[in-house]
Scaffold this motif. Structure first.
Motif, PDB file in Angstrom:
ATOM      1  N   MET A 127      11.550   7.207  -0.946  1.00 54.04           N
ATOM      2  CA  MET A 127      10.300   6.736  -1.543  1.00 54.04           C
ATOM      3  C   MET A 127       9.738   7.763  -2.518  1.00 54.04           C
ATOM      4  SD  MET A 127       8.225   5.030   1.626  1.00 54.04           S
ATOM      5  CE  MET A 127       8.903   3.670   2.584  1.00 54.04           C
ATOM      6  N   ALA A 128       9.807   9.033  -2.142  1.00 47.97           N
ATOM      7  CA  ALA A 128       9.232  10.094  -2.970  1.00 47.97           C
ATOM      8  C   ALA A 128       9.913  10.186  -4.330  1.00 47.97           C
ATOM      9  CB  ALA A 128       9.332  11.432  -2.241  1.00 47.97           C
ATOM     10  N   ALA A 129      11.131   9.674  -4.428  1.00 49.92           N
ATOM     11  CA  ALA A 129      11.888   9.729  -5.690  1.00 49.92           C
ATOM     12  C   ALA A 129      11.576   8.551  -6.607  1.00 49.92           C
ATOM     13  CB  ALA A 129      13.385   9.771  -5.397  1.00 49.92           C
ATOM     14  N   THR A 130      10.748   7.605  -6.151  1.00 47.63           N
ATOM     15  CA  THR A 130      10.415   6.440  -6.962  1.00 47.63           C
ATOM     16  C   THR A 130       9.204   6.727  -7.856  1.00 47.63           C
ATOM     17  OG1 THR A 130       8.904   5.464  -5.328  1.00 47.63           O
ATOM     18  CG2 THR A 130      11.256   4.909  -5.139  1.00 47.63           C
ATOM     19  N   GLU A 131       8.999   5.855  -8.837  1.00 49.96           N
ATOM     20  CA  GLU A 131       7.812   5.964  -9.674  1.00 49.96           C
ATOM     21  C   GLU A 131       6.604   5.432  -8.900  1.00 49.96           C
ATOM     22  OE1 GLU A 131       7.434   7.308 -12.735  1.00 49.96           O
ATOM     23  OE2 GLU A 131       9.506   7.997 -12.454  1.00 49.96           O
ATOM     24  N   PRO A 132       5.448   6.054  -9.033  1.00 50.61           N
ATOM     25  CA  PRO A 132       4.256   5.558  -8.333  1.00 50.61           C
ATOM     26  C   PRO A 132       3.849   4.184  -8.831  1.00 50.61           C
ATOM     27  CG  PRO A 132       3.683   7.305  -9.882  1.00 50.61           C
ATOM     28  CD  PRO A 132       5.177   7.273  -9.815  1.00 50.61           C
ATOM     29  N   VAL A 133       3.168   3.429  -7.964  1.00 49.65           N
ATOM     30  CA  VAL A 133       2.782   2.059  -8.298  1.00 49.65           C
ATOM     31  C   VAL A 133       1.382   1.971  -8.900  1.00 49.65           C
ATOM     32  CG1 VAL A 133       4.277   1.105  -6.521  1.00 49.65           C
ATOM     33  CG2 VAL A 133       1.887   1.602  -5.977  1.00 49.65           C
ATOM     34  N   ARG A 139       3.295   5.554  -3.533  1.00 48.60           N
ATOM     35  CA  ARG A 139       4.713   5.221  -3.623  1.00 48.60           C
ATOM     36  C   ARG A 139       5.232   4.366  -2.472  1.00 48.60           C
ATOM     37  NH1 ARG A 139       4.502  10.320  -6.089  1.00 48.60           N
ATOM     38  NH2 ARG A 139       5.616  10.401  -8.100  1.00 48.60           N
ATOM     39  N   GLY A 140       4.564   4.394  -1.334  1.00 48.84           N
ATOM     40  CA  GLY A 140       5.101   3.605  -0.230  1.00 48.84           C
ATOM     41  C   GLY A 140       4.317   3.749   1.054  1.00 48.84           C
ATOM     42  N   LEU A 141       4.809   3.053   2.056  1.00 51.00           N
ATOM     43  CA  LEU A 141       4.171   3.011   3.384  1.00 51.00           C
ATOM     44  C   LEU A 141       5.249   3.013   4.453  1.00 51.00           C
ATOM     45  CD1 LEU A 141       1.842   2.356   5.451  1.00 51.00           C
ATOM     46  CD2 LEU A 141       2.237  -0.055   4.896  1.00 51.00           C
ATOM     47  N   ILE A 142       5.029   3.792   5.495  1.00 51.54           N
ATOM     48  CA  ILE A 142       5.906   3.795   6.662  1.00 51.54           C
ATOM     49  C   ILE A 142       5.072   3.367   7.862  1.00 51.54           C
ATOM     50  CG2 ILE A 142       7.361   5.188   8.190  1.00 51.54           C
ATOM     51  CD1 ILE A 142       7.886   7.003   5.719  1.00 51.54           C
ATOM     52  N   ALA A 179       1.208  12.985   2.125  1.00 52.66           N
ATOM     53  CA  ALA A 179       0.145  12.659   1.174  1.00 52.66           C
ATOM     54  C   ALA A 179       0.491  13.134  -0.236  1.00 52.66           C
ATOM     55  CB  ALA A 179      -1.174  13.284   1.628  1.00 52.66           C
ATOM     56  N   GLN A 180       1.118  14.300  -0.335  1.00 51.68           N
ATOM     57  CA  GLN A 180       1.459  14.834  -1.648  1.00 51.68           C
ATOM     58  C   GLN A 180       2.494  13.983  -2.373  1.00 51.68           C
ATOM     59  OE1 GLN A 180       3.044  18.752  -0.967  1.00 51.68           O
ATOM     60  NE2 GLN A 180       4.859  18.023   0.104  1.00 51.68           N
ATOM     61  N   SER A 181       3.211  13.143  -1.616  1.00 49.89           N
ATOM     62  CA  SER A 181       4.206  12.255  -2.217  1.00 49.89           C
ATOM     63  C   SER A 181       3.682  10.838  -2.406  1.00 49.89           C
ATOM     64  CB  SER A 181       5.476  12.218  -1.346  1.00 49.89           C
ATOM     65  OG  SER A 181       6.054  13.498  -1.253  1.00 49.89           O
ATOM     66  N   GLY A 182       2.422  10.598  -2.053  1.00 48.57           N
ATOM     67  CA  GLY A 182       1.846   9.267  -2.217  1.00 48.57           C
ATOM     68  C   GLY A 182       2.369   8.261  -1.210  1.00 48.57           C
ATOM     69  N   ILE A 183       2.730   8.746  -0.014  1.00 46.96           N
ATOM     70  CA  ILE A 183       3.282   7.870   1.028  1.00 46.96           C
ATOM     71  C   ILE A 183       2.313   7.838   2.209  1.00 46.96           C
ATOM     72  CG2 ILE A 183       5.190   7.493   2.635  1.00 46.96           C
ATOM     73  CD1 ILE A 183       6.948   9.078   0.619  1.00 46.96           C
TER      74      ILE A 183
END
Length: 254
Positions: A127-133, A139-142, A179-183
């Motif tokens: 997820m961290a390697a994807t572009e933010p939305v 970038r995502g949710l777990i 949090a720093q990865s937007g997840i």
């Protein structure tokens, strides 16, 4: 966060909560990579359209990496991972059969807690390697699955409660780490849900269990769990929290 056009990983996807979640996600336009044991897929039969089955053990890095690779290679960004795989092997510390087997305790911890972390860490990496939305960098949710047994475990649930307590406890630090990865990281703690685990109980025992739930006095449904997953995805400000899905049930000692 909009899920349509993305990919998701769901563990325990061949039955129960995992199967319901996978189906709900597909209905939202998500390509689902479903992980389950080979025997699980054999029992379930052919997966529904939009679900890519992967036979694997959540404890095994190579198996989870294979699922993550399929998600990445789908050409759709990985935005969601839902951990539903788990076991509930009962056992008392001391019983007429003797002392609790350490191997059995380790197996439950391995699948429910270590397996959950294994999927969390590898899905987060992708997820961290994807572009933010969005402009916030999301970038995502777990979504992990604990249990009400994490908080009021019953007699004979020592291993299960320990494993699910661990899942609940790592929710906040995981959310802070990522949090720093937007997840975002959220955990659902179900009460008594009507999954295949409940199929073997008698109707009398079933009614007795349902009567312990304050309201509504019934078992929860897998589709209600799946609906909550979709709601968590839609509510961007929910993060680092454990939500009980239990009809206000508080488990008695036995």
């Amino acid at each position: 966060m909009q899920l349509s056009g993305s990919s998701a990983i769901v563990t325990g996807a061949a039955s129960g909560l995992g199967a319901a979640t996978a189906a709900a996600l597909v209905a939202q336009g998500v390509t689902v990579i479903g992980i389950d044991l080979g025997v699980g897929w054999e029992r379930a039969g052919a997966p529904g359209e939009g679900i890519v089955p992967v036979s694997g053990d959540v404890r095994e890095p190579a198996d989870v990496e294979a699922a993550v690779t399929k998600a990445v290679e789908s050409g759709k960004p990985l935005r969601l991972a839902v951990n539903c795989a788990g076991v509930a092997t009962p056992g008392r510390i001391l019983s007429r059969k003797g002392v609790h087997e350490l191997e059995q305790f380790s197996r439950v911890i391995g699948i429910n807690l270590i397996g959950t972390f294994n999927v969390l860490r590898l899905a987060a990496e992708a997820m961290a390697a994807t572009e933010p939305v969005d402009e916030q960098g999301q970038r995502g949710l777990i979504v992990n699955t604990a249990s009400v047994a994490a908080f009021d475990g019953q007699i004979g649930q020592i291993a299960y409660s320990a494993s699910k307590g661990g899942v609940a406890a790592m929710t906040l630090p995981a959310a802070r780490d990522l949090a720093q990865s937007g997840i975002r990281v959220m955990t659902i703690a179900p009460g008594i849900l009507d999954t295949p685990m409940m199929a073997s109980i008698t109707e009398e025992f079933r009614k007795g269990l349902q009567a312990t739930v304050p309201f509504p006095a019934r078992f929860g449904r897998p589709d209600e769990y799946a609906a909550l997953v979709l709601s968590l995805a839609a509510q961007d400000y929910l993060n680092g929290e454990v939500i009980r899905l239990d009809g206000s049930l508080r488990m008695a000692p036995r």
